[in-house]
Design a protein around this motif. Structure first.
Motif, PDB file in Angstrom:
ATOM      1  N   GLY A   1       0.822  -1.210   0.000  1.00  0.00           N
ATOM      2  CA  GLY A   1       0.000   0.000   0.000  1.00  0.00           C
ATOM      3  C   GLY A   1       0.854   1.257   0.000  1.00  0.00           C
ATOM      4  N   PHE A   2       1.910   1.256   0.825  1.00  0.00           N
ATOM      5  CA  PHE A   2       2.839   2.389   0.825  1.00  0.00           C
ATOM      6  C   PHE A   2       3.462   2.557  -0.556  1.00  0.00           C
ATOM      7  CE2 PHE A   2       3.694   1.955   5.606  1.00  0.00           C
ATOM      8  CZ  PHE A   2       2.927   3.065   5.914  1.00  0.00           C
ATOM      9  N   ALA A   3       3.873   1.452  -1.149  1.00  0.00           N
ATOM     10  CA  ALA A   3       4.546   1.503  -2.447  1.00  0.00           C
ATOM     11  C   ALA A   3       3.620   2.022  -3.548  1.00  0.00           C
ATOM     12  CB  ALA A   3       5.088   0.124  -2.818  1.00  0.00           C
TER      13      ALA A   3
ATOM     14  N   LEU B   1       9.609   6.117  -2.125  1.00  0.00           N
ATOM     15  CA  LEU B   1       9.661   4.685  -2.438  1.00  0.00           C
ATOM     16  C   LEU B   1      11.018   4.102  -2.090  1.00  0.00           C
ATOM     17  CD1 LEU B   1       7.915   4.248  -5.906  1.00  0.00           C
ATOM     18  CD2 LEU B   1       7.249   3.225  -3.743  1.00  0.00           C
ATOM     19  N   LYS B   2      12.065   4.820  -2.449  1.00  0.00           N
ATOM     20  CA  LYS B   2      13.417   4.340  -2.171  1.00  0.00           C
ATOM     21  C   LYS B   2      13.637   4.176  -0.672  1.00  0.00           C
ATOM     22  CE  LYS B   2      15.299   6.744  -6.180  1.00  0.00           C
ATOM     23  NZ  LYS B   2      16.200   7.819  -6.607  1.00  0.00           N
ATOM     24  N   ARG B   3      13.145   5.136   0.106  1.00  0.00           N
ATOM     25  CA  ARG B   3      13.310   5.067   1.559  1.00  0.00           C
ATOM     26  C   ARG B   3      12.493   3.922   2.151  1.00  0.00           C
ATOM     27  NH1 ARG B   3      12.441  11.120   1.287  1.00  0.00           N
ATOM     28  NH2 ARG B   3      14.542  11.940   1.107  1.00  0.00           N
ATOM     29  N   ILE B   4      11.261   3.768   1.676  1.00  0.00           N
ATOM     30  CA  ILE B   4      10.403   2.706   2.190  1.00  0.00           C
ATOM     31  C   ILE B   4      11.018   1.341   1.908  1.00  0.00           C
ATOM     32  CG2 ILE B   4       8.152   1.592   1.853  1.00  0.00           C
ATOM     33  CD1 ILE B   4       7.029   4.467   1.418  1.00  0.00           C
ATOM     34  N   ALA B   5      11.589   1.180   0.724  1.00  0.00           N
ATOM     35  CA  ALA B   5      12.193  -0.100   0.352  1.00  0.00           C
ATOM     36  C   ALA B   5      13.414  -0.425   1.211  1.00  0.00           C
ATOM     37  CB  ALA B   5      12.573  -0.082  -1.124  1.00  0.00           C
ATOM     38  N   LYS B   6      14.022   0.572   1.825  1.00  0.00           N
ATOM     39  CA  LYS B   6      15.190   0.344   2.681  1.00  0.00           C
ATOM     40  C   LYS B   6      14.813  -0.063   4.098  1.00  0.00           C
ATOM     41  CE  LYS B   6      18.226   3.518   0.230  1.00  0.00           C
ATOM     42  NZ  LYS B   6      18.957   4.798   0.296  1.00  0.00           N
ATOM     43  N   HIS B   7      13.516  -0.036   4.434  1.00  0.00           N
ATOM     44  CA  HIS B   7      13.106  -0.415   5.797  1.00  0.00           C
ATOM     45  C   HIS B   7      13.478  -1.877   6.035  1.00  0.00           C
ATOM     46  CE1 HIS B   7      10.617  -1.289   9.269  1.00  0.00           C
ATOM     47  NE2 HIS B   7      10.519   0.029   9.454  1.00  0.00           N
ATOM     48  N   PRO B   8      14.038  -2.197   7.197  1.00  0.00           N
ATOM     49  CA  PRO B   8      14.491  -3.566   7.442  1.00  0.00           C
ATOM     50  C   PRO B   8      13.375  -4.614   7.399  1.00  0.00           C
ATOM     51  CG  PRO B   8      14.906  -2.150   9.357  1.00  0.00           C
ATOM     52  CD  PRO B   8      14.353  -1.289   8.290  1.00  0.00           C
TER      53      PRO B   8
END
Length: 130
Positions: A72-74, A82-89
């Motif tokens: 949903g975030f993506a 998007l780049k920051r969200i994808a880096k979430h562990p």
């Protein structure tokens, strides 16, 4: 014979305000601005509280929920986010892959599917004939 009806004027004629009325209007505007600022502070505090709790929520949740949340975030995020969200562990690898593919597709100038569609009527203008 019927009386002619007066044409109603607007609720306030700003050209005919007295000094006292102008002062009252300024107070109303200032009060509205203070209310808006207070609402922004409250909204910011709510978002800060949610931000403080999101990691605990993700760690305690079902993996399917976590994946759907990140999807949903993506779907709604800007490319920079998007780049920051994808880096979430805790971001699932499937979402990271989908985000990277989406970013690459947006960068590829040969891919017309991702470019915004503009009708020729908007480009040419309403008066031009094609």
């Amino acid at each position: 014979m019927a009386k002619p009806k007066k044409v109603p004027q607007g609720p306030i004629n700003f050209n005919r305000l007295t000094d006292g009325q102008q002062t009252q209007i300024q107070r109303i505007a200032q009060t509205g601005a203070r209310i808006g600022i207070a609402q922004q502070r409250t909204h910011r505090a709510i978002l800060d509280a949610m931000r403080d709790e999101i990691d605990a929520l993700l760690e305690a949740s079902d993996p399917a929920f976590v994946q759907s949340l990140f999807e949903g975030f993506a779907q709604s995020a800007k490319v920079s986010n998007l780049k920051r969200i994808a880096k979430h562990p805790l971001c699932p690898q499937e979402v990271v892959t989908a985000v990277n593919l989406h970013i690459e597709a947006m960068r590829d100038p040969a891919n017309d599917d991702m470019s915004p569609k503009v009708s020729s009527a908007k480009v040419a203008g309403p008066d031009s004939k094609s």
